[in-house]
Design an enzyme around this catalytic site. Structure first.
Site, PDB file in Angstrom:
ATOM      1  N   ASP A  17     -31.730  28.723  -3.610  1.00  0.00           N
ATOM      2  CA  ASP A  17     -31.784  27.403  -2.979  1.00  0.00           C
ATOM      3  C   ASP A  17     -30.415  27.038  -2.393  1.00  0.00           C
ATOM      4  O   ASP A  17     -29.425  26.918  -3.111  1.00  0.00           O
ATOM      5  CB  ASP A  17     -32.201  26.360  -4.009  1.00  0.00           C
ATOM      6  CG  ASP A  17     -32.534  25.010  -3.398  1.00  0.00           C
ATOM      7  OD1 ASP A  17     -32.366  24.850  -2.174  1.00  0.00           O
ATOM      8  OD2 ASP A  17     -32.961  24.118  -4.147  1.00  0.00           O
ATOM      9  N   HIS A  62     -35.622  26.619  -2.036  1.00  0.00           N
ATOM     10  CA  HIS A  62     -35.873  25.218  -2.351  1.00  0.00           C
ATOM     11  C   HIS A  62     -37.334  24.877  -2.660  1.00  0.00           C
ATOM     12  O   HIS A  62     -37.603  24.178  -3.644  1.00  0.00           O
ATOM     13  CB  HIS A  62     -35.350  24.345  -1.206  1.00  0.00           C
ATOM     14  CG  HIS A  62     -35.273  22.895  -1.552  1.00  0.00           C
ATOM     15  ND1 HIS A  62     -34.563  22.406  -2.632  1.00  0.00           N
ATOM     16  CD2 HIS A  62     -35.831  21.798  -0.952  1.00  0.00           C
ATOM     17  CE1 HIS A  62     -34.671  21.092  -2.686  1.00  0.00           C
ATOM     18  NE2 HIS A  62     -35.448  20.700  -1.691  1.00  0.00           N
ATOM     19  N   SER A  79     -36.836  18.139  -5.695  1.00  0.00           N
ATOM     20  CA  SER A  79     -35.787  17.748  -4.749  1.00  0.00           C
ATOM     21  C   SER A  79     -35.442  16.270  -4.965  1.00  0.00           C
ATOM     22  O   SER A  79     -35.014  15.890  -6.044  1.00  0.00           O
ATOM     23  CB  SER A  79     -36.234  18.028  -3.320  1.00  0.00           C
ATOM     24  OG  SER A  79     -35.170  17.900  -2.417  1.00  0.00           O
TER      25      SER A  79
END
Length: 485
Positions: free
Chosen positions: A426, A458, A338
Site C-alpha cells: 500500500d 490499498h 482507509s
C-alpha cells in the site's frame, strides 16, 4: 508533438479521423497519486497526425472523459477545479467542434435541499453518452445515497432524472446506442440486473426499463435514513440500513463508514453486506458529511473538520440505528477501510464504551506521520484544513493540526477488541500506520490482532484476500460477541 511535461490518456479520435483528442495530466514534483483522485491538474489536448499538438481546455482545472456526439459537432467532458478534496462536484462542459468554443452545461451545485439534483458526482462516463440526435447526454451520478441516471439537454441545459423513483437503488449506465439505454440496477436486496430502456426525446418522463436477466432477491429489508448533524454545519447526511428480513429485536449491529472521505455507499447490492445480513447482523452504512452526492457544500464543510464532523455523524447514525432496530447495545461493531478505518479508530477511541470490537483495513491513524510517505501528501493537508502548496515545507503548526485530527490522539482510550488488516504494498496509506496502532493497543493490553497481506495494496482486493479478510473479520466479531453466535 505531445509535450514532455504531461502524461496522456483517455484518447479518442476526432469525427473526421484526422486528430486525436486526449486528456493530459501535468507532471508535478512530487508525482501525486491519480487513482481515486479526480482533482489532478490536467488539460484537454488535440493532436494531429502530422505531429502538431495544442491544448484546447486549460487553466487551474482537472478534466476527464471526452466524448464526441454522433453528429461530430459537439464534445462533452467532465471538469472540476484543480486541487482541494480528492473528489468533488463536477461540471459538465461542452465544446463546439471544430470551433472549440466552450460552455458549461451543468455547473457545480452547492446545495440540494429536499432531494433536489445535487450536482454531478461520478467517477467516469460510459463509452457512449449521446442520444442519436446529438441533443441529449446521459450518465449516472450519485444522488444522495442512490445512484441515478440523468439526462442533460444540451440546448436548454435542463437536467432530468431518468431512473424510476419508484425503484430506488443503484442505476448504472453501461452504454447508449440509437437511443437504447443499457443499464445495471441493484439495491441491497437485489443483485445487479441487466436493464434496457428507450431514451425519451425531450419529454420529462422517466425511462420505462425492462429486465433482461433473471430476477433474484435475497431476504434483506433495507431503507435510507435521513439525518441531521448535532455539531457544526447543518448539512444533511444519510445512512443505508440493511437487516435480515423478518428479524427479531436484539440484532448485533455493524457500523460501516466508507473511505475517501469524499465517496458514498449507495443503496446498491454489496456482497459483503448481504453476507453479513445472512449471518444475522444488521448493517448501517453511513454517508456522513463530506460524502459524494450531497452537493459541493457537503464536501467542503468537512475540510478542516475530519476527526470531528465525520466521527460525530457516524456515532449519531450508529445510535439511531440501535434505536430504530432495537439492536443489541452490547453487540455493536464497526468496520471500515482507509478513511473508514480512520473513522473506526476514532470511534473506538472517542466512544470506548459503545463498540464491542472493530475491524480496520489499511486505516489512517496519524496524518502527520503519513504525510511524508504517502503518494497523496496533499490529502493530509487538505483534509486537516492546512493550506497545501509546493515546495512542500511542513510546519509545526501543520503537524499539530494533523495530529489533532487523527485517531492516534485517542489510542489510550480504546477498549474494543481491534483487528487491523494491512496490505504491504500500500502506497496510499503506508503499512506503518496500522502497525503503529497495533503496538499502541498491544502495549496497553487491548485485545488486538494484525493480519498482513504481502501481495496486496490499498484496496485489499485480490480474490483470496477478500475471502480471508471477510472470514477473519467475522471470526473476530464472533469471538468478541457478548453472546457468541
Amino acid at each position: 508533438g505531445i509535450p514532455d511535461d504531461i502524461s496522456a490518456g483517455q484518447a479518442i479520435w476526432s469525427p473526421d479521423g484526422t486528430q486525436v483528442v486526449f486528456v493530459g495530466w501535468k507532471h508535478q514534483t512530487p508525482r501525486l497519486g491519480l487513482i481515486y483522485c479526480t482533482q489532478r491538474l490536467s488539460g484537454l489536448y488535440c493532436a494531429t497526425l502530422d505531429g502538431k499538438c495544442e491544448q484546447i481546455a486549460d487553466g487551474n482545472i482537472s478534466v476527464r472523459q471526452p466524448c464526441f456526439s454522433p453528429s461530430g459537432d459537439k464534445l462533452v467532458y467532465l471538469e472540476q477545479d484543480e486541487g482541494g478534496p480528492h473528489h468533488a462536484c463536477n461540471r459538465l462542459m461542452m465544446m463546439k467542434w471544430p470551433s472549440k468554443d466552450k460552455s458549461v452545461l451543468v455547473d457545480i451545485v452547492q446545495e440540494a435541499p429536499d432531494d433536489q439534483f445535487p450536482g454531478i458526482f461520478t467517477w467516469s462516463l460510459p463509452p457512449r453518452v449521446w442520444s442519436s440526435d446529438s441533443r441529449l447526454v446521459c450518465m449516472d451520478t450519485y444522488w444522495r445515497s442512490r445512484v441515478d441516471i440523468i439526462r442533460v439537454d444540451t440546448e436548454t441545459k435542463q437536467v432530468t432524472r431518468l431512473s424510476p423513483e419508484a425503484s430506488p437503488g443503484a442505476w448504472t449506465v453501461l452504454d447508449i446506442h440509437e437511443d437504447v439505454i443499457l443499464a445495471a440496477f441493484s439495491n441491497p436486496s437485489s443483485p445487479p440486473q441487466l436493464m434496457v430502456g428507450i431514451l425519451p426525446s425531450v419529454s420529462t418522463s422517466p425511462v420505462l426499463f425492462s429486465c433482461l436477466s433473471a430476477k433474484f432477491s435475497v431476504p434483506i429489508d433495507w431503507e435510507i435514513v435521513k439525518l441531521m448533524p448535532s455539531v457544526g454545519d447543518a448539512v444533511p447526511f444519510e445512512m443505508v440500513v440493511s437487516r435480515p428480513s423478518s428479524s427479531s429485536p436484539n440484532l448485533p449491529l455493524i457500523v460501516f463508514p466508507h473511505g475517501g472521505p469524499h465517496a458514498c455507499i449507495a443503496a446498491g447490492f454489496y456482497g459483503s453486506i448481504s453476507a453479513l445480513c445472512s449471518l444475522g447482523f444488521a448493517v448501517a452504512a453511513v454517508n456522513y458529511r463530506g460524502s459524494s452526492g450531497f452537493g459541493q457544500k457537503s464536501i467542503e464543510c468537512l475540510l478542516g473538520h475530519v476527526g470531528t464532523y465525520d466521527v460525530y455523524d457516524v456515532q449519531a447514525a450508529a445510535e439511531k440505528a440501535v434505536e430504530m432496530l432495537s439492536a443489541d447495545k452490547k453487540s455493536v461493531f464497526i468496520y471500515g477501510g482507509s478513511h473508514g478505518g480512520f473513522l473506526a479508530a476514532h470511534a473506538v477511541g472517542q466512544f470506548p464504551e459503545f463498540y464491542r470490537a472493530a475491524c480496520m483495513r489499511n486505516p489512517v491513524i496519524d496524518m502527520a506521520s503519513m504525510c511524508r510517505v504517502t503518494d497523496i501528501p496533499d490529502w493530509t493537508y487538505v483534509e486537516a484544513g492546512v493550506p497545501y502548496s509546493l515546495p512542500l515545507l511542513p510546519t509545526g503548526e501543520a503537524y499539530t493540526q494533523m495530529v489533532n485530527a487523527s485517531p492516534i490522539r485517542y489510542a489510550d482510550k480504546v477498549k474494543a477488541a481491534t483487528m487491523i488488516q494491512i496490505g504491504t504494498c500500500d502506497r496510499r496509506v503506508p503499512p506503518h500506520q496500522g502497525r503503529e496502532f497495533y503496538e499502541m493497543l498491544h502495549n496497553r493490553g487491548v485485545p488486538v490482532r494484525v493480519h498482513v497481506y504481502p501481495k496486496d495494496c490499498h484496496p485489499l482486493q485480490r480474490v483470496e484476500t477478500q475471502a480471508d479478510t471477510f472470514l477473519n473479520m467475522m471470526v473476530w466479531f464472533h469471538k468478541h460477541s457478548v453472546t457468541q453466535r
